[in-house]
Write an enzyme that holds these catalytic residues in place. Structure first.
Site, PDB file in Angstrom:
ATOM      1  N   MET A 184     -12.588   2.558   0.167  1.00 18.69           N
ATOM      2  CA  MET A 184     -13.355   2.738   1.532  1.00 18.69           C
ATOM      3  C   MET A 184     -14.056   4.109   1.391  1.00 18.69           C
ATOM      4  SD  MET A 184      -9.694   2.108   3.621  1.00 18.69           S
ATOM      5  CE  MET A 184      -8.567   2.218   2.139  1.00 18.69           C
ATOM      6  N   MET A 228     -10.148  -7.074   6.684  1.00 20.57           N
ATOM      7  CA  MET A 228      -9.369  -6.014   7.329  1.00 20.57           C
ATOM      8  C   MET A 228      -8.841  -6.198   8.924  1.00 20.57           C
ATOM      9  SD  MET A 228      -9.261  -3.486   5.371  1.00 20.57           S
ATOM     10  CE  MET A 228      -8.321  -2.011   6.411  1.00 20.57           C
ATOM     11  N   ASP A 273      -5.194   2.880  -1.825  1.00 21.80           N
ATOM     12  CA  ASP A 273      -6.385   3.017  -0.848  1.00 21.80           C
ATOM     13  C   ASP A 273      -6.943   4.505  -1.052  1.00 21.80           C
ATOM     14  OD1 ASP A 273      -5.972   1.096   1.074  1.00 21.80           O
ATOM     15  OD2 ASP A 273      -3.898   1.686   1.596  1.00 21.80           O
ATOM     16  N   SER A 330       0.955  -1.126   0.001  1.00 27.21           N
ATOM     17  CA  SER A 330      -0.036   0.299  -0.009  1.00 27.21           C
ATOM     18  C   SER A 330       0.960   1.239  -0.002  1.00 27.21           C
ATOM     19  CB  SER A 330      -0.937  -0.031   1.191  1.00 27.21           C
ATOM     20  OG  SER A 330      -1.253   1.280   1.394  1.00 27.21           O
ATOM     21  N   HIS A 359      -8.857  -0.186  -3.121  1.00 25.18           N
ATOM     22  CA  HIS A 359      -9.346  -0.548  -1.964  1.00 25.18           C
ATOM     23  C   HIS A 359     -10.175   0.699  -1.768  1.00 25.18           C
ATOM     24  CE1 HIS A 359      -9.255  -1.326   2.495  1.00 25.18           C
ATOM     25  NE2 HIS A 359     -10.338  -1.544   2.195  1.00 25.18           N
ATOM     26  N   ASP A 384      -5.363  -6.840   5.315  1.00 25.38           N
ATOM     27  CA  ASP A 384      -4.789  -5.428   5.073  1.00 25.38           C
ATOM     28  C   ASP A 384      -5.054  -4.678   6.665  1.00 25.38           C
ATOM     29  OD1 ASP A 384      -4.241  -2.844   4.334  1.00 25.38           O
ATOM     30  OD2 ASP A 384      -6.209  -2.528   3.179  1.00 25.38           O
ATOM     31  N   PHE A 433      -6.485   4.641   8.233  1.00 24.43           N
ATOM     32  CA  PHE A 433      -5.204   5.118   8.379  1.00 24.43           C
ATOM     33  C   PHE A 433      -4.222   3.747   8.249  1.00 24.43           C
ATOM     34  CE2 PHE A 433      -8.054   7.965  10.581  1.00 24.43           C
ATOM     35  CZ  PHE A 433      -7.846   8.891  10.125  1.00 24.43           C
ATOM     36  N   GLY A 434      -3.183   4.325   7.745  1.00 28.26           N
ATOM     37  CA  GLY A 434      -1.964   3.390   7.857  1.00 28.26           C
ATOM     38  C   GLY A 434      -1.190   3.324   9.287  1.00 28.26           C
ATOM     39  N   GLY A 469      -1.654  -3.272   9.383  1.00 29.42           N
ATOM     40  CA  GLY A 469      -0.753  -3.807  10.479  1.00 29.42           C
ATOM     41  C   GLY A 469       0.226  -5.045   9.993  1.00 29.42           C
ATOM     42  N   MET A 514     -10.066   6.715  -0.211  1.00 30.27           N
ATOM     43  CA  MET A 514     -10.875   7.127   0.701  1.00 30.27           C
ATOM     44  C   MET A 514     -11.651   8.356   0.559  1.00 30.27           C
ATOM     45  SD  MET A 514      -8.439   6.365   3.856  1.00 30.27           S
ATOM     46  CE  MET A 514      -7.289   5.286   4.022  1.00 30.27           C
ATOM     47  N   GLY A 523       1.789  -1.638   4.153  1.00 29.94           N
ATOM     48  CA  GLY A 523       2.083  -0.346   4.018  1.00 29.94           C
ATOM     49  C   GLY A 523       3.284   0.084   4.772  1.00 29.94           C
ATOM     50  N   HIS A 548      -1.753  -1.982  -4.215  1.00 32.56           N
ATOM     51  CA  HIS A 548      -2.885  -1.931  -3.289  1.00 32.56           C
ATOM     52  C   HIS A 548      -3.238  -0.236  -3.252  1.00 32.56           C
ATOM     53  CE1 HIS A 548      -5.950  -3.006  -0.125  1.00 32.56           C
ATOM     54  NE2 HIS A 548      -5.592  -1.868   0.230  1.00 32.56           N
TER      55      HIS A 548
HETATM   56  C1  DX5 Z   1      -5.865   1.157   5.874  1.00 36.84           C
HETATM   57  C2  DX5 Z   1      -5.626   0.790   4.385  1.00 36.84           C
HETATM   58  C3  DX5 Z   1      -4.259  -0.060   4.459  1.00 36.84           C
HETATM   59  C4  DX5 Z   1      -3.170   0.400   5.245  1.00 36.84           C
HETATM   60  C5  DX5 Z   1      -2.215  -0.248   5.167  1.00 36.84           C
HETATM   61  O1  DX5 Z   1      -7.156   1.796   5.926  1.00 36.84           O
HETATM   62  O2  DX5 Z   1      -6.621   0.144   3.961  1.00 36.84           O
HETATM   63  O3  DX5 Z   1      -4.220  -0.358   3.215  1.00 36.84           O
HETATM   64  O4  DX5 Z   1      -2.729   1.681   4.622  1.00 36.84           O
HETATM   65  O5  DX5 Z   1      -1.237   0.122   5.810  1.00 36.84           O
HETATM   66  P1  DX5 Z   1      -0.222  -0.408   7.115  1.00 36.84           P
HETATM   67  O6  DX5 Z   1       0.466  -1.759   6.551  1.00 36.84           O
HETATM   68  O7  DX5 Z   1       0.780   0.651   7.538  1.00 36.84           O
HETATM   69  O8  DX5 Z   1      -1.183  -0.745   8.216  1.00 36.84           O
HETATM   70 ZN    ZN Z   2      -5.923  -0.885   2.002  1.00 34.25          ZN
END
Ligand code: DX5
Ligand code: ZN
Length: 225
Positions: A73, A142, A39, A12, A71, A176, A148-149, A178, A41, A198, A37
């Protein structure tokens, strides 16, 4: 599904330097990423904003070959199907939580030439997505609250992955949130084969080695299954 299960790593780019989106994305691919991937939002379904189809289209104009997963969201995924297809997206993964007619959205995605991914948040029971497995190309479980990452991996979500893997041996199951070297074995042993990572990949000293480590863990688990 007539193919065998494959380990695939899709970094990501959310927490990368987005002023260099193309360079960061190309670097990930050069370092062995199997797909990207992306993201998306909308500030409504999740309390954060990122980018939409115009940015994805620009990225696609520079990266012709790679598999792009968005993805979504967003509260109204049906609204962005055609623009994302036009932007060159390969797989449209959306959250089923705000949707009343999931089948309709899936059909529109397919009519627009994209693969379908169905995503659920940590609080959504796996049974909610299980009823649509036959019309999906992939299910995303998820492992953080979307938005958020850099959040902490939720190990309790592995129950969902295990259940799906037991019932659907060849289903593409993505995790996806952490996920990185310290949590990959959990995901791999539960049965996930598509791994989004990510911050663990973006911030790695050696991106190629980290991506390889993630893929090797999943591959090893697949061979044991
Ligand atoms: C969170 C995103 C993820 C995230 C992954 O809402 O969908 O894709 O950015 O990042 P990490 O691996 O840092 O959790
Ligand atoms: Zn994602």
């Amino acid at each position: 599904m007539s193919r065998s299960l494959k380990a695939r790593i899709g970094p990501s780019i959310l927490n990368s330097d987005l002023s260099k989106l193309y360079e960061e994305s190309q670097k990930l691919l050069n370092n062995g990423a199997d797909y990207l991937h992306l993201d998306v939002m909308d500030g409504h379904f999740v309390p954060n904003l990122t980018f939409g189809h115009p940015v994805v289209k620009c990225l696609r104009s520079k990266i012709k070959e790679a598999f792009f997963e968005t993805h979504m969201m967003v509260s109204k995924p049906e609204q962005w199907i055609a623009p994302m297809a036009d932007a060159g997206v390969d797989q449209y993964t959306f959250h089923i939580e705000p949707i009343t007619n999931v089948e309709d959205v899936c059909r529109k995605i397919k009519e627009n030439g994209m693969k379908v991914g169905l995503a659920i948040k940590p609080g959504t029971p796996v049974s909610e997505v299980e009823k649509y497995i036959n019309i999906a190309d992939m299910v995303l479980i998820m492992t953080v609250e979307p938005g958020f990452g850099g959040q902490k991996f939720m190990e309790n979500q592995m129950e969902k992955v295990k259940l799906l893997r037991e019932n659907y041996p060849l289903l593409d199951i993505e995790v996806d949130g952490g996920v990185g070297p310290s949590t990959i074995s959990c995901c791999a042993n539960a049965g996930a084969n598509m791994i989004v990572s990510g911050t663990a990949v973006i911030g790695a000293q050696d991106q190629a080695a980290t991506i390889k480590l993630l893929r090797d863990s999943v591959q090893e688990a697949i061979l044991k299954q």
